[in-house]
Motif scaffolding. Structure first.
Motif, PDB file in Angstrom:
ATOM      1  N   GLY A  52     -61.404   4.393 -33.055  1.00 16.90           N
ATOM      2  CA  GLY A  52     -60.624   4.508 -34.285  1.00 16.90           C
ATOM      3  C   GLY A  52     -59.153   4.778 -34.034  1.00 16.90           C
ATOM      4  N   ILE A  55     -56.879   3.428 -36.678  1.00 17.69           N
ATOM      5  CA  ILE A  55     -57.218   3.711 -38.078  1.00 17.69           C
ATOM      6  C   ILE A  55     -56.433   4.950 -38.523  1.00 17.69           C
ATOM      7  CG2 ILE A  55     -59.151   4.477 -39.569  1.00 17.69           C
ATOM      8  CD1 ILE A  55     -60.963   2.610 -37.893  1.00 17.69           C
ATOM      9  N   ALA A  94     -61.443  -3.351 -39.355  1.00 15.52           N
ATOM     10  CA  ALA A  94     -60.705  -2.150 -39.782  1.00 15.52           C
ATOM     11  C   ALA A  94     -59.304  -2.518 -40.267  1.00 15.52           C
ATOM     12  CB  ALA A  94     -60.633  -1.129 -38.642  1.00 15.52           C
ATOM     13  N   ASN A  98     -58.162  -1.844 -44.020  1.00 16.72           N
ATOM     14  CA  ASN A  98     -57.047  -0.902 -44.183  1.00 16.72           C
ATOM     15  C   ASN A  98     -55.867  -1.538 -44.891  1.00 16.72           C
ATOM     16  OD1 ASN A  98     -55.612   1.529 -43.830  1.00 16.72           O
ATOM     17  ND2 ASN A  98     -54.579   0.658 -42.053  1.00 16.72           N
ATOM     18  N   LEU A 110     -63.845   2.954 -43.423  1.00 17.25           N
ATOM     19  CA  LEU A 110     -62.985   3.301 -42.273  1.00 17.25           C
ATOM     20  C   LEU A 110     -63.483   4.516 -41.475  1.00 17.25           C
ATOM     21  CD1 LEU A 110     -59.382   2.450 -43.568  1.00 17.25           C
ATOM     22  CD2 LEU A 110     -60.918   1.083 -42.138  1.00 17.25           C
TER      23      LEU A 110
END
Ligand SMILES: Cc1cc2nc3c(=O)[nH]c(=O)nc-3n(C[C@H](O)[C@H](O)[C@H](O)COP(=O)(O)OP(=O)(O)OC[C@H]3O[C@@H](n4cnc5c(N)ncnc54)[C@H](O)[C@@H]3O)c2cc1C
Length: 387
Positions: A52, A55, A94, A98, A110
């Motif tokens: 991640g 993110i 993602a 996003n 997410l």
């Protein structure tokens, strides 16, 4: 201009390298040969925050960019674990959610993508359309307050491991009568979605599938974004991260192969006291491959920096060039490694021929070298389009 990573990026690189080495290529090969997935590595990478990194922090991610995700892809590959699903789940899915999803979709997907508990794969390729996505035949029709999806997709990676597929379909634009793309988050266990595994000549724990969508009903909020107008920008949003991370995976694989080969040629002796690496017929091809990999890494760094600075058009050119360069360099590096290892190069034990299929595929997918050359010819060199 700087070629240095930030201290945080350096730390990330070292930490991911350490994780990758703890698992290593024998783990990757054993999983592939036994038909299993790299579940433990994925879970640990998720827990450590590596899946991640790109993110935003408010959704449980690291708040970094594609530069950081490219580091993760490259270092795992350099440790002999090139994970294709990094390219589809954190890089494409993602980013698309996003940048173009609704707030509700961000909150729903997410955090799970960031900690690795959710995987979303990506389905654009179709048997009849191939490289020409303007010919997509998967259609989305309104059905009450939801949608009905019908069509076929091919070569879709990781469907058996994922809980959702990000499906690219087309829908009738009531304003113009033209067809335009729309992206849907489709649960993999929904009625009407079936799959069959393709036999691929790639040694990988990640598999490719044919997907059949027969009147798959999804609710209105499966459509990515607030309206149909989100479709085209959402589709394009995934392309740069895809090219940059797949390039990083190629560069990492190239590094891995060159490292294995260099260790071997520096110690293997068959003509008296000198190592085979002392012969330029052996060392020059390896050095040449190392130059190509390093050049590709520079272009990846440039593309990721441009992308993270929000310079999408320039990142598009650099990302395509990086993908081309890394695809060629990885294939060259692995082939050269096999050659300089001689018979050992073809054994499973030395762990280089095991990557031949993967690097060959890297010159075809996710965008072929020819389609990149077309892009460069048209958009950089101003040449007329022939197709
Ligand atoms: C291992 C692997 C994993 C994949 N994973 C996914 C995935 O997760 N999701 C997904 O949606 N897709 C996936 N794909 C599909 C991949 O993106 C396609 O294979 C790729 O885009 C090429 O499409 P095609 O195979 O239909 O080739 P085609 O379009 O049929 O092309 C065949 C050949 O002709 C060349 N060609 C075509 N048109 C032109 C032109 N105008 N000029 C010059 N040359 C041209 C191509 O470069 C290629 O060499 C995967 C493929 C592989 C091999």
């Amino acid at each position: 201009m700087t070629f240095d990573l930030t201290p945080e990026q350096d730390q990330l690189r070292d930490a991911v390298r350490a994780l990758g080495r703890r698992y290593g290529h024998p783990y990757f090969v054993a999983k592939a040969k036994s038909g299993q997935h790299t579940t433990e590595l994925w879970a640990e990478a998720g827990q450590l925050g590596y899946l991640g990194v790109n993110i935003p922090t408010e959704y449980g991610g690291g708040g970094g960019g594609i530069t950081e995700l490219a580091i993760v892809c490259e270092e795992l590959a350099a440790a002999g674990c090139p994970l294709l699903l990094l390219v589809v789940s954190p890089a494409i899915a993602a980013t698309v959610i996003n940048r173009h999803g609704t707030e509700e979709q961000r909150k729903r997907h997410l955090p799970g993508l960031a900690d690795g508990s959710q995987k979303i794969v990506f389905a654009i390729t179709e048997p009849e359309a191939g490289s020409n996505f303007h010919r997509l035949g998967t259609v989305a029709r309104r059905d009450g307050d939801g949608w009905l999806l019908s069509g076929r997709k091919c070569y879709i990676s990781g469907v058996d491991e994922a809980d959702h597929v990000l499906v690219v379909a087309r829908t009738e634009d009531t304003g113009t009568g033209k067809l335009k793309p729309a992206l849907f988050l489709v649960p993999t266990d929904v009625a009407g979605l079936t799959r069959s595994e393709l036999d691929m000549e790639i040694l990988s724990p990640e598999n490719q599938f044919l997907l059949y969508l027969d009147d798959v009903r999804v609710p209105a909020d499966a459509l990515v974004g607030e309206s149909l107008d989100a479709g085209l920008p959402a589709l394009f949003a995934g392309l740069n991260p895809e090219r940059i991370t797949v390039a990083a995976m190629g560069a990492g694989t190239g590094r891995y192969a060159i490292e294995r080969a260099s260790e071997y040629t520096a110690t293997r002796k068959v003509w008296g006291g000198r190592s085979i690496g002392s012969h330029q017929g052996v060392s020059h091809p390896l050095a040449h491959a190392a130059v190509q990999v390093e050049l590709a890494r520079l272009m990846i760094q440039k593309a990721a920096t441009l992308y993270d600075a929000g310079r999408d058009l320039e990142a598009g050119v650099a990302g395509n060039m990086a993908k081309y360069a890394a695809g060629e360099a990885a294939a060259l590096a692995v082939d050269t490694a096999v050659q300089v290892l001689g018979g050992a190069g073809m054994t499973t034990e030395y762990g280089v021929a095991t990557l031949l299929g993967a690097v060959r595929a890297g010159r075809i997918a996710p965008v072929s070298r020819e389609m990149i050359l077309n892009f460069v010819a048209q958009h950089v060199l101003g040449q007329e389009k022939s197709y």
